[in-house]
Design an enzyme around this catalytic site. Structure first.
Site, PDB file in Angstrom:
ATOM      1  NE  ARG A 933     -36.498 -36.571 -38.625  1.00 45.98           N
ATOM      2  CZ  ARG A 933     -37.829 -36.532 -38.560  1.00 45.98           C
ATOM      3  NH1 ARG A 933     -38.560 -37.466 -39.113  1.00 45.98           N
ATOM      4  NH2 ARG A 933     -38.416 -35.539 -37.958  1.00 45.98           N
ATOM      5  NE  ARG A 992     -41.328 -41.342 -41.627  1.00 46.49           N
ATOM      6  CZ  ARG A 992     -41.763 -40.314 -40.901  1.00 46.49           C
ATOM      7  NH1 ARG A 992     -41.164 -39.991 -39.780  1.00 46.49           N
ATOM      8  NH2 ARG A 992     -42.809 -39.614 -41.289  1.00 46.49           N
ATOM      9  CE  LYS A1057     -45.683 -40.069 -37.826  1.00 44.95           C
ATOM     10  NZ  LYS A1057     -45.208 -38.770 -37.426  1.00 44.95           N
ATOM     11  CE  LYS A1059     -42.407 -42.048 -36.121  1.00 48.82           C
ATOM     12  NZ  LYS A1059     -42.591 -41.072 -35.045  1.00 48.82           N
ATOM     13  CB  CYS A1278     -40.152 -32.467 -29.817  1.00 44.60           C
ATOM     14  SG  CYS A1278     -41.264 -31.061 -29.657  1.00 44.60           S
ATOM     15  CB  CYS A1284     -41.148 -27.963 -35.388  1.00 49.11           C
ATOM     16  SG  CYS A1284     -42.503 -29.041 -35.815  1.00 49.11           S
ATOM     17  CB  CYS A1323     -47.607 -29.652 -31.843  1.00 44.53           C
ATOM     18  SG  CYS A1323     -47.082 -31.038 -32.853  1.00 44.53           S
ATOM     19  CB  CYS A1327     -41.495 -35.561 -32.089  1.00 43.72           C
ATOM     20  SG  CYS A1327     -42.310 -35.193 -33.632  1.00 43.72           S
TER      21      CYS A1327
HETATM   22  S1  SF4 Z   1     -43.940 -32.781 -31.399  1.00 46.30           S
HETATM   23 FE1  SF4 Z   1     -44.848 -31.298 -32.711  1.00 46.30          FE
HETATM   24  S2  SF4 Z   1     -43.716 -29.447 -32.265  1.00 46.30           S
HETATM   25 FE2  SF4 Z   1     -42.499 -31.106 -31.490  1.00 46.30          FE
HETATM   26  S3  SF4 Z   1     -41.124 -31.561 -33.173  1.00 46.30           S
HETATM   27 FE3  SF4 Z   1     -42.850 -32.945 -33.308  1.00 46.30          FE
HETATM   28  S4  SF4 Z   1     -44.196 -31.949 -34.732  1.00 46.30           S
HETATM   29 FE4  SF4 Z   1     -42.774 -30.384 -34.030  1.00 46.30          FE
END
Ligand code: SF4
Ligand SMILES: Cc1cc2nc3c(=O)[nH]c(=O)nc-3n(C[C@H](O)[C@H](O)[C@H](O)COP(=O)(O)O)c2cc1C
Length: 1428
Positions: A933, A992, A1057, A1059, A1278, A1284, A1323, A1327
């Site tokens: 990243r 970040r 983290k 942000k 995401c 991931c 998940c 993100c």
């Molecule tokens: S939300 Fe969860 S699945 Fe999606 S990129 Fe972030 S960590 Fe990975």
């Protein structure tokens, strides 16, 4: 009953394999409903479907040739052609081809001469009987039988019960005894019957038919006759009917003979059917579009009657629809026949068929295959010449154009004509008659005749000059050949079916031709079905075969693996002067499969080396270069490691030959000593172990809980004096448990929906298989099971079975296999007061008791589990052993603790989850690759050279590269640093990258805000030099290194983290309230930047079903000036550093610290550190959190274009070469590329003189397309699968598919242009900031999502859980009425999120802490009851 149903039923009952050819969507297979309703039958064949446009012959040839294969299809010319191409091979299979036709036999009759048997059924009853007969014949003779029947026919019929059919097919059927053999003969004996007229091979085939027909007759109690005659025995006219003879007309003096067995049709049988009184024969065939002069049956009959002394007249005609035919029509036919002036006049009985199939209809090109076509069209444009193109069908006919011979012949012809053109041009050049301008054009063309562009333009100029000037014969000859001036790129496109028989498919001729022709062969056998074919019928490796020729360019490509490599190969093939073969992989079973599935299959095949990507260019050899390039990264890596090792040893020995001996002997010595030491150690261990029983601890765990418990159990066992061994379930074969003397403790958690974790799946499979076999191999095993799960993970009552399922299954299966439980099953539940520990604390003591060590006194303190806090502290300012790990070639991974540290350097270790299972099954480590990243952009080349060629704009407006293998990590980071960017602190427990609003129209303000962000970012950056030391070999390229001392962070860094985002109202495109610290720009009355409102405590991450976790929207606590900003950031961050929860990472973010301390107390602490209070917050207004797409002009006169890049993935894909397009813009663009936090891209600060040029490039690559629905433009997902590691469900690859469906609903309700913010993540980490969307989906397990509603349109309000588990059909069922109501009931300007609250679907969320209150819908919509 319909004929198609009875045929389907027979085929299902008697076959071992059923291959069903699909019609063009939306139609569905007419056979399929019977196949699916027959599943309760005693026999169940394997069913294979062939997609429309797919090659049925290829599918049939893949099937092992044992047992009976039935093929079912509705007749269409493309299917018949493909079968015809492989008729020789198909004929030798025990195969029945049931082909349903409607009103024309033209296509199927093409098969007549190509297969041993062809039966025709006119009625449904006949279809039933012939289906049985054909199956019996194919099974006993092991030959192909074509059974053609009229699909539309249905009548009441008597069907044979399944049991009788089975005993007839498989029993020792002596059924023929009571059947009169003569029943096969209802013809008229004319004294010529006998086999002497017949071909012996055909007679032999007929004998077999007869046998089968007799036994079938005995079963069905009806005669099965090859030629069915009716009418007068002494008739003068005989009418032969080939087709749907479903009428029963009787006409005086006429005998009707209906042909049921079209092949083999013996002359003796034909003659038998013709009474000696006959003087006229009319042959009527149901063929609408026969392209030759004579029809097949007519010719058979004419040749048969040559054996008679008195030969009746034979006339031919077309059979129409007989249902409507009356006696009068037949009389008319007879009159017509009698009055015909020529015996060749074509007669007609019955009206022509209503829907004649047209031969001019081109073959269908399957949807997926179009991707390769598009590439060819894109690359070669008007130069592209596909020699077997579907467009040629109209002029050349279907059969011709689809064969490779035709294509090759066409190429040869065209090249010959071009050669003729060249010699004519040369002749004209030598003649003195041409003028000087023409002379110059001609000579230029001769020199540039192979140049794609010049040959074209010069050719045009020559034609113009010749048109106007000369009318000499030479000039005319040239003009006649003018089409050949341009140098074309000639392609023949075929399927992998050509690879079964290189000779007869014509492929060999093309390869050996030496012609400049390119052959593209598409292979669509999915990797997962690769072993289902008959090993004796393997395809030839066309690539290897072609490479052996030495002068053929060969490439193996896969568009869904490497688009760039496909382009490279196709361009090289075109350039190569000789034959080129490009083997292209495109695995799909049916046209309906999604691109995602094609992608997964491709990835499996390429990664496992099944489909290696390579290019072999013999022209390179001539230039002294290596002709072979291996392009598959995975294989390359393995190969490289092997070669490195070999190379290293051989170099060592070569440079110092005496070392070889020394090396070996000293190595031997060391090994001996080491062995001795080990022996001593194990002897000591043995002595200890003799006293205590051994304990084997096996575990399966996905995210580490069960692993932690298992390790701890082992350690505790050791400190009680036990010999303990630890292993994963999958690393332990069941057989070894059978012999184990140990007590075995098994600990497993639950993943997916009641599934075992990844590293336990093979074990479970083996266990289930053993149970299914009814064995008891584990009668010696003594075991104890502890299961770990979450009783609220799937909260619906009907899903209760998933709770702790693997643990429960494990216990019951082991017992079934004979094992003896020594301790009752223990269950740990995340919902218990102390989580799974609550259950565990009860279970563990029971185990110690059984082992007899419960009374042992433990003297040593238990080692503390290692947490991230330990790793950080021990890392020496983020160094750990990363450097050593990078040099370890034995694995593609880094040490687990180092993977925590690399996050601080912007690097995540991941593995390709699509192929995890496959690699595990192969016994190799996961396909590790790293995600890098960056803190800011400029990066396409890095993605190509080190990554997988794509990169992604993240929801934090930066770039991520995926798929960087360990060996490439350092070079990639060095390249990133060369463009003055870095990856430091792009992840990890630090601040970040700081993100800010894109605001293209306010250039001055943007510059100010951007500088503000940069100041904060550099103020909060970690100061460690580890980054430079590890990645840049201490070479400082950008920025200054400071001694190792972290003035802000200290050696423990932050608890989690941190942000920061800066928003400029009215746009909240950064979702300022999702950040730990947010700044909202405030303008003064003069429009100048006055300062910022400060918001704190935003954060998205949640853990499913863990109510201690929740999302939170930030609270505005005051206002600061631009100068104060970075000190405010420092004070907030340090307050969090000192107060955040370091004991529990799930509770460590600032949002929890604030809620624990209280907002006021936290604010007071911040102000104390600042030394002054914040000013009161000032008013501001947001109106959106999505991007403003399209063009904008800044105050400085520069232009900006905001592009829509779906979910931020920048790559080249068919029809969307975004990466190439952006690279092209970058070559002349003097401004910047800005990324947005919604994952889009702005080409910004375009100077006015470049605007047109940018517009052209945007249009060329379709990057200016904004014609999407409001829903799609406002969506965000995401990455999730496959990279991931935390993903539980698809996101980036699935949201666009879901939107396809939901946007249809919006369009139907007039909401096409209405923006609804819809977000998805794989998940609950969140993100893509799903908890601030109006409607969101958060992954739980593959295909399962939590659904949330009610977020604020501009990111001001959290949404709330509406359903805890939804799958796609449920999502669509919920949204359909909701969207309709929204369209009807919304107030002017009312947003979807606000409306769902007003309409009563969901309660508003006023603060993070109340996120779970009243979840699961409101009032009448409430279905999910939150667990208390
Ligand atoms: S939300 Fe969860 S699945 Fe999606 S990129 Fe972030 S960590 Fe990975
Ligand atoms: C994606 C996912 C799916 C889960 N599915 C279930 C389930 O179906 N049934 C259950 O009882 N627990 C389920 N759980 C809960 C876990 O089993 C539980 O949290 C366990 O402690 C995790 O252990 P591990 O870290 O060793 O994998 C699930 C957890 C996750 C993350």
């Amino acid at each position: 009953m319909a004929a198609v149903d009875v045929v389907a039923r027979v085929a299902y009952t008697v076959s071992d394999y059923l291959v069903d050819s699909q019609p063009q969507s939306p139609a569905t297979s007419p056979f399929a409903p019977i196949f699916s309703s027959s599943q309760s039958s005693r026999r169940r064949p394997n069913i294979v479907t062939v997609p429309h446009g797919g090659d049925p012959a290829a599918s049939l040839l893949r099937i092992p040739s044992t047992g009976l294969i039935s093929f079912t299809a509705s007749s269409n010319s493309q299917t018949i052609t493909r079968l015809l191409l492989h008729s020789a091979e198909l004929s030798a299979l025990p195969l029945v081809l049931h082909i349903a036709i409607h009103d024309d036999l033209s296509d199927v009759l093409l098969l007549r001469a190509a297969v041993p048997y062809l039966l025709i059924s006119a009625t449904a009853q006949q279809a039933h009987d012939n289906a049985l007969l054909a199956s019996k014949l194919a099974r006993t003779r092991k030959n192909a039988v074509v059974h053609v029947f009229y699909a539309g026919h249905s009548d009441s019929l008597s069907e044979i019960p399944e049991d009788s059919v089975l005993s007839y097919m498989f029993g020792d059927s002596k059924l023929t005894d009571d059947v009169d053999e003569n029943s096969l003969e209802n013809g008229h004996s004319n004294g010529l019957a006998g086999t002497s007229l017949d071909d012996p091979a055909a007679s032999d085939l007929f004998r077999a038919y007869k046998e089968a027909a007799l036994s079938t007759s005995a079963l069905v109690k009806r005669p099965l006759i090859p030629l069915i005659s009716r009418g007068a025995d002494d008739a003068e006219t005989v009418i032969f009917i080939l087709g749907n003879d479903n009428s029963n007309i009787a006409v005086d003096n006429v005998r009707f003979v209906s042909v049921s067995l079209a092949t083999p049709l013996l002359p003796s049988r034909i003659l038998n059917a013709i009474p000696s009184s006959a003087n006229r024969i009319i042959v009527l065939e149901h063929i609408a579009t026969w392209s030759m002069k004579w029809t097949p049956l007519y010719l058979d009959i004419v040749s048969a009657i040559q054996h008679r002394e008195e030969r009746p007249i034979v006339q031919s005609g077309t059979l129409g629809d007989l249902i409507q035919v009356t006696e009068v029509d037949v009389q008319k036919l007879l009159e017509q026949a009698a009055s015909a002036t020529s015996p060749f006049t074509r007669l007609q009985l019955g009206p022509p068929s209503s829907s004649e199939q047209s031969l001019s209809q081109g073959p269908h090109v399957p949807k997926h295959e179009l991707s390769y076509m598009k590439i060819l069209q894109h690359l070669f444009k008007e130069r592209l010449d596909i020699s077997n193109s579907p467009s040629l069908v109209a002029s050349q006919g279907q059969i011709a154009t689809t064969t490779p011979e035709f294509a090759l012949g066409r190429v040869r012809g065209q090249l010959d004509q071009r050669a003729e053109l060249i010699s004519a041009v040369q002749e004209l050049l030598q003649s003195s008659s041409s003028d000087s301008e023409l002379h110059s054009l001609l000579s230029k063309w001769i020199l540039a005749k192979d140049d794609p562009a010049k040959s074209h333009t010069l050719g045009d100029a020559i034609v113009k000059a010749l048109d106007s000037s000369s009318d000499s014969p030479l000039a005319k000859r040239i003009l006649a050949l003018k089409a050949h001036f341009p140098a074309l790129s000639r392609w023949i496109i075929g399927s992998d079916a050509w690879s079964y028989d290189l000779g007869s498919s014509g492929l060999h001729h093309a390869i050996a031709s030496g012609l400049n022709v390119n052959i593209l062969i598409l292979d669509n056998l999915p990797y997962t079905s690769r072993n289902t074919g008959d090993p004796n019928r393997r395809k030839h490796d066309v690539g290897l075969y072609a490479m052996n020729h030495g002068d053929v360019y060969v490439a193996s490509v896969a568009v869904y693996s490497s688009y760039a490599q496909v382009l490279q190969a196709i361009i090289e093939a075109d350039r190569f002067n000789g034959p080129s073969v490009v083997l292209a992989y495109l695995p799909y079973q049916s046209e309906d499969v999604s691109a995602l599935d094609v992608l997964k299959e491709t990835k499996l095949a390429v990664d496992a080396g099944y489909w290696p990507l390579y290019r072999w260019d013999p022209s390179k050899e001539a230039a002294g270069k290596e002709p072979f390039s291996l392009d598959s990264d995975a294989i390359k890596n393995d190969l490289q490691q092997f070669l490195d090792r070999q190379n290293h040893l051989s170099q060592l020995v070569r440079s110092k030959p005496q070392m070889a001996a020394e090396l070996v002997s000293s190595l031997g010595q060391t090994v001996k000593e080491e062995r001795k030491r080990k022996a001593q150690q194990s002897y000591n261990e043995l002595l200890i172990a003799l006293d205590a029983p051994p304990l084997l601890v096996l575990y399966a765990s996905d995210s580490g809980n069960a692993e932690k418990v298992a390790k701890r159990l082992c350690n505790r066992g050791k400190s009680r004096g036990l010999t303990t061994t630890l292993a994963t379930l999958d690393s332990t074969p069941l057989e070894s448990l059978a012999q184990s003397e140990d007590i075995v403790a098994l600990i497993t958690s639950t993943a997916g929906q009641g599934e075992p974790p990844q590293n336990g799946r093979q074990f479970f499979k083996a266990l289930n298989a053993a149970v299914a076999r009814g064995e008891t191999p584990l009668s010696n095993l003594r075991y104890a099971v502890f299961g770990m799960g979450d009783s609220h993970y799937w909260p619906r009552p009907e899903d209760a079975q998933y709770y702790n399922k693997p643990g429960k299954d494990l216990a019951s299966r082991l017992e079934k296999l004979g094992g003896q439980p020594v301790v009752p099953l223990g269950l740990g539940d995340d919902q218990d007061a102390d989580g799974y520990e609550t259950g565990y604390k009860l279970w563990e003591p029971l185990l110690w008791k059984v082992l007899g060590v419960d009374a042992v006194e433990i003297l040593e303190a238990e080692p503390e589990p290692i947490t991230n806090e330990h790793i950080k502290a021990a890392s020496n300012y983020l160094r750990g052993t990363i450097l050593e790990g990078l040099n370890d070639n034995s694995t593609g991974a880094l040490a687990p603790s180092d993977t925590q540290l690399t996050k601080f350097h912007g690097i995540y270790q991941q593995d390709d989850r699509d192929i995890r299972d496959e690699r595990q099954a192969q016994g190799i480590e996961p396909a590790y690759a790293f995600m890098i990243r960056v803190r800011m952009p400029e990066m396409d080349q890095i993605a190509d050279e080190h990554g997988n060629g794509t990169f992604k704009i993240t929801t934090r407006a930066t770039f991520q590269f995926h798929g960087v293998i360990k060996r490439h990590l350092k070079p990639a980071i060095q390249d990133i640093n060369k463009v003055l960017l870095d990856t430091l602190a792009a992840c990890g427990d630090v601040n970040r990258n700081v993100i800010c609003s894109a605001i293209p129209s306010k250039s001055k303000l943007h510059a100010q805000v951007h500088k503000y962000c940069a100041d904060i970012s550099s103020h909060l950056i970690p100061r460690t030099t580890a980054y430079h030391e590890i990645w840049l070999d201490k070479k400082m390229i950008a920025g200054d290194a400071v001694k190792d001392f972290e003035p802000l962070y200290g050696e423990f860094y932050l608890p989690r983290k941190f942000k920061v985002a800066v928003a400029v109202p009215p746009t909240n495109d950064v979702d300022v309230f999702a950040n730990d610290l947010g700044y909202i720009a405030i303008m003064d009355e003069k429009g100048e930047l006055a300062g910022f409102n400060v918001a704190i405590g935003g954060g998205m991450g949640v853990t499913h079903a863990n109510k201690k976790t929740y999302p939170r929207a930030g609270d505005v606590i005051g206002f600061c000036t631009p100068e104060q900003g970075k000190f405010v950031a420092e004070a907030v961050m340090l307050t969090q550093r000192d107060n955040g929860n370091r004991a529990d990472r799930k509770n460590a973010r600032l949002k929890y610290t604030i809620d624990r301390m209280g907002l006021d107390v936290f604010k007071a602490e911040v102000e104390k550190r600042l030394g002054y209070p914040l000013q009161p917050a000032r008013p501001y207004t947001f109106d959106r959190n999505i991007d403003d797409f399209g063009w904008a002009v800044g105050e400085n006169g520069n232009h900006h274009f905001t592009m829509f890049i779906e979910n931020g993935r920048i790559q080249d894909e068919p029809g969307k070469d975004f990466k190439t397009g952006l690279r092209e813009i970058a070559k002349f663009h003097t401004g910047q590329f800005r990324l947005t936090a919604n994952q889009h891209l702005i080409v910004s600060e375009i100077v006015p003189e470049n605007v047109e040029r940018v517009k052209n490039v945007l249009a060329k690559y379709k990057m200016d397309n904004l014609n999407f629905t409001g829903l799609r433009l406002s969506s965000s997902a995401c990455v999730a699968f496959p990279t991931c590691g935390l993903a539980m469900a698809e996101s980036e690859r699935y949201l666009p598919i879901l939107i396809d469906k939901v946007e249809k609903m919006c369009e139907e309700n007039g909401l096409r242009n209405d923006s609804i913010v819809m977000r998805m993540t794989g998940c609950p980490n969140g993100c893509a900031r799903p908890y601030l969307a109006e409607v969101a989906f958060v992954g739980k397990a593959p295909g399962s999502y939590v659904m949330l509603l009610g977020g604020g349109y501009y990111g001001q309000r959290l949404n709330k859980i509406y359903r805890e588990t939804v799958s796609e059909p449920e999502i669509l069922d919920i949204l359909q009425p909701m969207i309709k109501r929204y369209a009807l009931e919304r107030h002017e300007g009312e947003r979807f999120g606000d409306w769902t609250i007003r309409a009563g679907y969901i309660a508003p969320t006023t603060s993070g802490k109340e996120w779970y209150d009243r979840m699961g819908g409101e009032g009448q919509f409430r279905e999910t009851v939150a667990a208390s």
